[in-house]
Each structure stands twice: as structure tokens, then as C-alpha cells.
Write a protein that holds these residues in place. Structure first.
Motif, PDB file in Angstrom:
ATOM      1  N   SER A  59      -6.410  10.667   4.729  1.00  0.00           N
ATOM      2  CA  SER A  59      -5.262  10.017   5.364  1.00  0.00           C
ATOM      3  C   SER A  59      -4.415   9.304   4.324  1.00  0.00           C
ATOM      4  CB  SER A  59      -5.734   9.021   6.427  1.00  0.00           C
ATOM      5  OG  SER A  59      -4.634   8.438   7.098  1.00  0.00           O
ATOM      6  N   TYR A  60      -3.089   9.205   4.626  1.00  0.00           N
ATOM      7  CA  TYR A  60      -2.160   8.454   3.798  1.00  0.00           C
ATOM      8  C   TYR A  60      -1.960   7.061   4.397  1.00  0.00           C
ATOM      9  CZ  TYR A  60      -0.873  12.713   1.285  1.00  0.00           C
ATOM     10  OH  TYR A  60      -0.904  13.851   0.509  1.00  0.00           O
ATOM     11  N   PHE A  61      -1.862   6.077   3.521  1.00  0.00           N
ATOM     12  CA  PHE A  61      -1.596   4.704   3.946  1.00  0.00           C
ATOM     13  C   PHE A  61      -0.327   4.235   3.241  1.00  0.00           C
ATOM     14  CE2 PHE A  61      -6.039   5.393   4.605  1.00  0.00           C
ATOM     15  CZ  PHE A  61      -6.351   4.687   5.764  1.00  0.00           C
ATOM     16  N   ILE A  62       0.733   4.048   4.018  1.00  0.00           N
ATOM     17  CA  ILE A  62       2.029   3.651   3.470  1.00  0.00           C
ATOM     18  C   ILE A  62       2.493   2.399   4.214  1.00  0.00           C
ATOM     19  CG2 ILE A  62       4.421   4.340   3.060  1.00  0.00           C
ATOM     20  CD1 ILE A  62       3.462   7.244   3.070  1.00  0.00           C
ATOM     21  N   GLY A  63       2.654   1.310   3.485  1.00  0.00           N
ATOM     22  CA  GLY A  63       3.066   0.051   4.105  1.00  0.00           C
ATOM     23  C   GLY A  63       1.886  -0.680   4.729  1.00  0.00           C
ATOM     24  N   ARG A  64       2.138  -1.900   5.158  1.00  0.00           N
ATOM     25  CA  ARG A  64       1.088  -2.738   5.731  1.00  0.00           C
ATOM     26  C   ARG A  64       0.998  -2.522   7.233  1.00  0.00           C
ATOM     27  NH1 ARG A  64      -0.104  -6.018   1.503  1.00  0.00           N
ATOM     28  NH2 ARG A  64       1.596  -6.452   0.039  1.00  0.00           N
ATOM     29  N   THR A  65      -0.216  -2.433   7.720  1.00  0.00           N
ATOM     30  CA  THR A  65      -0.437  -2.228   9.150  1.00  0.00           C
ATOM     31  C   THR A  65      -1.798  -2.768   9.545  1.00  0.00           C
ATOM     32  OG1 THR A  65      -0.646  -0.573  10.913  1.00  0.00           O
ATOM     33  CG2 THR A  65      -1.366   0.084   8.721  1.00  0.00           C
ATOM     34  N   LYS A  66      -1.941  -3.148  10.803  1.00  0.00           N
ATOM     35  CA  LYS A  66      -3.231  -3.603  11.320  1.00  0.00           C
ATOM     36  C   LYS A  66      -4.024  -2.460  11.952  1.00  0.00           C
ATOM     37  CE  LYS A  66      -1.909  -8.395  12.275  1.00  0.00           C
ATOM     38  NZ  LYS A  66      -1.798  -9.446  13.335  1.00  0.00           N
ATOM     39  N   ASN A  67      -3.410  -1.302  12.023  1.00  0.00           N
ATOM     40  CA  ASN A  67      -4.092  -0.161  12.634  1.00  0.00           C
ATOM     41  C   ASN A  67      -5.256   0.304  11.773  1.00  0.00           C
ATOM     42  OD1 ASN A  67      -2.235  -0.133  14.737  1.00  0.00           O
ATOM     43  ND2 ASN A  67      -0.852   1.266  13.662  1.00  0.00           N
ATOM     44  N   VAL A  68      -6.390   0.553  12.425  1.00  0.00           N
ATOM     45  CA  VAL A  68      -7.593   1.042  11.748  1.00  0.00           C
ATOM     46  C   VAL A  68      -7.727   2.531  12.020  1.00  0.00           C
ATOM     47  CG1 VAL A  68     -10.092   0.853  11.574  1.00  0.00           C
ATOM     48  CG2 VAL A  68      -8.720  -1.199  11.983  1.00  0.00           C
ATOM     49  N   ARG A  69      -7.904   3.315  11.003  1.00  0.00           N
ATOM     50  CA  ARG A  69      -8.056   4.761  11.168  1.00  0.00           C
ATOM     51  C   ARG A  69      -9.528   5.126  11.065  1.00  0.00           C
ATOM     52  NH1 ARG A  69      -2.834   6.651   7.491  1.00  0.00           N
ATOM     53  NH2 ARG A  69      -1.441   5.037   8.332  1.00  0.00           N
ATOM     54  N   LYS A  70      -9.973   5.955  11.995  1.00  0.00           N
ATOM     55  CA  LYS A  70     -11.393   6.251  12.098  1.00  0.00           C
ATOM     56  C   LYS A  70     -11.636   7.753  12.052  1.00  0.00           C
ATOM     57  CE  LYS A  70     -12.300   2.232  15.045  1.00  0.00           C
ATOM     58  NZ  LYS A  70     -12.878   1.778  16.346  1.00  0.00           N
ATOM     59  N   SER A  71     -12.839   8.100  11.671  1.00  0.00           N
ATOM     60  CA  SER A  71     -13.272   9.495  11.689  1.00  0.00           C
ATOM     61  C   SER A  71     -14.761   9.538  12.003  1.00  0.00           C
ATOM     62  CB  SER A  71     -12.998  10.152  10.326  1.00  0.00           C
ATOM     63  OG  SER A  71     -13.508  11.477  10.299  1.00  0.00           O
ATOM     64  N   PHE A  72     -15.149  10.438  12.877  1.00  0.00           N
ATOM     65  CA  PHE A  72     -16.562  10.595  13.234  1.00  0.00           C
ATOM     66  C   PHE A  72     -17.011  11.999  12.865  1.00  0.00           C
ATOM     67  CE2 PHE A  72     -19.760  12.113  16.256  1.00  0.00           C
ATOM     68  CZ  PHE A  72     -20.767  11.192  16.022  1.00  0.00           C
ATOM     69  N   THR A  73     -18.132  12.101  12.154  1.00  0.00           N
ATOM     70  CA  THR A  73     -18.635  13.392  11.701  1.00  0.00           C
ATOM     71  C   THR A  73     -20.113  13.531  12.070  1.00  0.00           C
ATOM     72  OG1 THR A  73     -17.117  13.318   9.804  1.00  0.00           O
ATOM     73  CG2 THR A  73     -18.933  14.922   9.732  1.00  0.00           C
ATOM     74  N   PRO A  74     -20.485  14.522  12.892  1.00  0.00           N
ATOM     75  CA  PRO A  74     -21.908  14.753  13.185  1.00  0.00           C
ATOM     76  C   PRO A  74     -22.650  15.186  11.925  1.00  0.00           C
ATOM     77  CG  PRO A  74     -20.477  15.914  14.742  1.00  0.00           C
ATOM     78  CD  PRO A  74     -19.607  15.439  13.633  1.00  0.00           C
ATOM     79  N   LEU A  75     -23.879  14.774  11.802  1.00  0.00           N
ATOM     80  CA  LEU A  75     -24.652  15.111  10.608  1.00  0.00           C
ATOM     81  C   LEU A  75     -24.861  16.611  10.456  1.00  0.00           C
ATOM     82  CD1 LEU A  75     -27.396  12.335  10.470  1.00  0.00           C
ATOM     83  CD2 LEU A  75     -25.435  12.630   8.952  1.00  0.00           C
ATOM     84  N   ASN A  76     -24.963  17.334  11.586  1.00  0.00           N
ATOM     85  CA  ASN A  76     -25.196  18.773  11.474  1.00  0.00           C
ATOM     86  C   ASN A  76     -23.968  19.534  10.965  1.00  0.00           C
ATOM     87  OD1 ASN A  76     -23.551  18.653  13.705  1.00  0.00           O
ATOM     88  ND2 ASN A  76     -25.100  19.318  15.163  1.00  0.00           N
ATOM     89  N   PRO A 129       0.813  -1.225   0.000  1.00  0.00           N
ATOM     90  CA  PRO A 129       0.000   0.000   0.000  1.00  0.00           C
ATOM     91  C   PRO A 129       0.845   1.273   0.000  1.00  0.00           C
ATOM     92  CG  PRO A 129      -0.826  -1.579   1.607  1.00  0.00           C
ATOM     93  CD  PRO A 129       0.493  -2.106   1.129  1.00  0.00           C
ATOM     94  N   ASN A 130       0.474   2.190  -0.833  1.00  0.00           N
ATOM     95  CA  ASN A 130       1.083   3.523  -0.858  1.00  0.00           C
ATOM     96  C   ASN A 130       0.085   4.455  -1.539  1.00  0.00           C
ATOM     97  OD1 ASN A 130       2.690   5.759  -0.866  1.00  0.00           O
ATOM     98  ND2 ASN A 130       4.226   4.950  -2.266  1.00  0.00           N
ATOM     99  N   PHE A 131      -0.909   4.900  -0.763  1.00  0.00           N
ATOM    100  CA  PHE A 131      -1.976   5.700  -1.364  1.00  0.00           C
ATOM    101  C   PHE A 131      -2.564   6.673  -0.346  1.00  0.00           C
ATOM    102  CE2 PHE A 131      -4.021   1.775   0.160  1.00  0.00           C
ATOM    103  CZ  PHE A 131      -5.047   2.286   0.936  1.00  0.00           C
ATOM    104  N   ARG A 132      -3.370   7.563  -0.875  1.00  0.00           N
ATOM    105  CA  ARG A 132      -4.087   8.539  -0.065  1.00  0.00           C
ATOM    106  C   ARG A 132      -5.587   8.293  -0.239  1.00  0.00           C
ATOM    107  NH1 ARG A 132      -4.114  15.070  -1.266  1.00  0.00           N
ATOM    108  NH2 ARG A 132      -5.207  15.750   0.621  1.00  0.00           N
ATOM    109  N   ALA A 133      -6.312   8.264   0.865  1.00  0.00           N
ATOM    110  CA  ALA A 133      -7.764   8.054   0.823  1.00  0.00           C
ATOM    111  C   ALA A 133      -8.466   9.315   1.312  1.00  0.00           C
ATOM    112  CB  ALA A 133      -8.152   6.870   1.701  1.00  0.00           C
TER     113      ALA A 133
END
Length: 337
Positions: free
Chosen positions: A140-157, A124-128
Motif C-alpha cells: 500500500s501507498y501512504f501519502i499525507g497524514r491520516t488516521k485511517n488504519v489499513r489492514k490485511s489478513f492472510t491465512p497461513l495455508n 508521509p509519502n512512501f510505499r509499504a
């Protein structure tokens, strides 16, 4: 034929002459897909236990069948979206990192290696980037293999939307495979029915004479009541948590500090659950495994605040597969003098 044999036949027909045999192996593929079971965000395949008893115990297994179907689909239909869900189901059914025998082990490694070589051989070497309308909600950028999960929370308002419609845009720049999941959390309407997506839940409240109070929807201050939860599962579930919110006008009676009221820790029967936790605003139950059946749990509460309150739904889910869940119905409860 068992589903395992059908999957092997697909692979054989494809390798013999993929053009000439296309119609036949596609027909077999449809037969297999018609027999799969969607369970939340994963798929499982079960051989019919009533057939093939002459070698069911020795030769067939659901793990080997699932792996064989993955191998076949990667040959003849590599873009089929169910492949990822089959992989999740396969990994979920491998208990404690082990399988039944060498045959199962061989097919699991074969399927996983074939999947890796097909989809994940590129490092992996990409930007999402995720956006809703004009608002970016993840970058976020994803470079190399990892088990870490990246999260984001956005209120609807926070989102700028036109009317009730929201268009989610996903952009990947670079090389590698992106895995993502988008969830919408919302409050249920008071008139909504219970949800059964793997768990069926009933919650009732009884007075000291075992009269059903939930139907009357009225509690009295200072009175002690019994809350009864019934959780039904139709198949084996693992790593379960049950979250039961309290009514705002009541509090739990902890048996470890309520002995003066004739309560004892033994009054709380776990009945299949590993442990429970009595908190200030909820009661939680935990189980590493529940086999098919109905499980009950009862606890004591005391009404102490007058008013009209919402009895929020009890929710049960598999912690690592939250799409497998269930809720009880929502009700209004009145606490009066």
C-alpha cells in the motif's frame, strides 16, 4: 529520588555536557527503565505511592513522570524502542482528553511536540510492502497524514513456507515514518493453560443444586445450568469486552423471553459491567472501566444436543489495546441423556 526527578536530571546533565556526563545520565536512565511496567503493547510508569508523600498529591503524577521520561529518552537515546510504547501508555492514561492540572498539560504537550519534531516532521509519502517468503501479504501507498488504519489478513495455508519457519520481510520505499503491527491468530490446544496478560478468568458450570459440573464434565439434556464467570483485574482497565463462547450443545435462556421458567431480567446482575448481550453462540459483556478487583457474572443455559463438545476459552481484552487480555482454560464437555 522520584522517577520524575531522575528524568529531569537526565535532561539537565545532557544539556550541561552530554559527553562528560554520559556515564552518569546513562546510569540514571537504566534506573528508570528498571522501574517501568510493560502492559501489552504499551508501557506505563508509576511513582511509588508509599514514598514522597510530602508532595505526592500536589506535585507528582504518573502522567507527568511518563512525559518527563519520554523527553529525557528523546534527548539521550532517541532510537530506544520503548519510546513508542511510552507514548501509547501516556495517551492511554489521559482520560477523556484531559489531564489533572496545568503542569501535567505542559509536560504532555512538551513530550508530544518533541516526539513529533524528532520522528514525524516529514509528511508521509512512501510505499509499504510486507511479504512472507515468496508471498506478498500487504502492499500500500501512504501519502499525507491520516488516521485511517489499513489492514490485511492472510491465512497461513496461503503462505509457502519451508517447514515450520516463516520469514517476514518488511520494505518501506519513500519518506516518512511507518507504524505497523503484525498479529498471529491461532487455535489453542486442548491441553493449554489459561492465559493471564492483564485479565485472570475462571469459568465454571453448576447444576440446579449448585453442584460443580465442570469437574465432572457431563451435562444432561433438558437440564438447566448456571454458568459463572469470574474476571479478576489487578489494575484499572478501560473499554473492556468479555467474549464467552457457548458449548455447541447448549443455548442461553434469555430472561426477557423465559419468564415462564421463573426467570427475570433482574436475575442477571451486571456487577461492574455496563451491559451484556446473549447471542446464539456466545455471551458478551462490556464495561467502560473496571477498577482492581474480582467481577462475577452468571447466566443460565439449557443443554439440548447430545454429544462431546469443546468448551472454548472465555476471552477478556481491552478493545483498543488487545495485547492486554486473558483467557480461561479449554475443556471437553459431554452432553448425555
Amino acid at each position: 529520588l522520584p522517577l520524575y526527578s531522575q528524568a529531569i536530571m537526565i535532561t539537565a546533565l545532557y544539556n550541561m555536557d552530554k559527553k562528560a556526563n554520559k556515564g552518569l545520565y546513562n546510569k540514571i536512565k537504566k534506573s528508570i527503565i528498571d522501574n517501568i511496567t510493560f502492559d501489552g503493547n504499551y508501557i506505563k510508569i508509576n511513582e511509588d505511592p508509599n514514598n514522597y508523600d510530602y508532595y505526592q498529591d500536589l506535585y507528582l503524577s504518573n502522567i507527568k513522570t511518563a512525559a518527563s521520561v519520554i523527553i529525557a529518552l528523546l534527548d539521550v537515546d532517541e532510537r530506544n524502542p520503548i519510546i513508542q510504547k511510552l507514548i501509547k501508555g501516556l495517551l492511554r492514561n489521559i482520560e477523556k482528553g484531559s489531564v489533572r492540572n496545568t503542569q501535567d498539560n505542559l509536560f504532555v504537550f512538551w513530550a508530544l511536540q518533541k516526539y513529533f519534531n524528532k520522528y514525524e516532521r516529514i509528511n508521509p509519502n512512501f510505499r509499504a510492502q510486507f511479504s512472507v517468503g515468496l508471498r506478498e501479504i500487504f502492499n500500500s501507498y501512504f501519502i499525507g497524514r491520516t488516521k485511517n488504519v489499513r489492514k490485511s489478513f492472510t491465512p497461513l495455508n496461503y503462505l509457502k513456507t519451508k517447514g515450520n519457519k516463516m520469514k517476514l520481510q518488511i520494505k518501506k520505499t519513500g519518506r516518512g515514518r511507518l507504524y505497523y503491527q503484525v498479529r498471529l491468530k491461532y487455535a489453542k490446544d486442548i491441553n493449554n493453560n489459561p492465559i493471564d496478560k492483564g485479565f485472570t478468568i475462571e469459568k465454571e458450570i453448576y447444576d440446579s443444586k449448585h453442584n460443580l459440573i465442570t469437574k465432572k464434565k457431563k451435562l444432561k439434556i433438558v437440564e438447566i445450568y448456571t454458568v459463572k464467570l469470574e474476571i479478576y483485574v489487578d489494575q484499572t482497565r478501560r473499554n473492556i469486552v468479555v467474549d464467552d463462547p457457548l458449548i455447541a450443545g447448549v443455548e442461553t435462556l434469555n430472561p426477557e423471553i423465559s419468564r415462564s421458567m421463573g426467570m427475570d431480567i433482574q436475575d442477571y446482575s451486571l456487577n461492574g459491567f455496563d451491559r451484556f448481550a446473549l447471542k446464539s453462540d456466545r455471551v458478551c459483556l462490556f464495561a467502560s472501566k473496571l477498577t482492581p478487583g474480582t467481577y462475577t457474572f452468571e447466566y443460565k443455559v439449557k443443554a439440548f444436543t447430545q454429544g462431546t463438545f469443546i468448551l472454548n476459552p472465555t476471552k477478556a481484552e481491552e478493545m483498543y489495546f488487545p495485547d492486554v487480555y486473558g483467557t480461561s482454560r479449554i475443556r471437553k464437555i459431554v452432553v448425555e441423556e
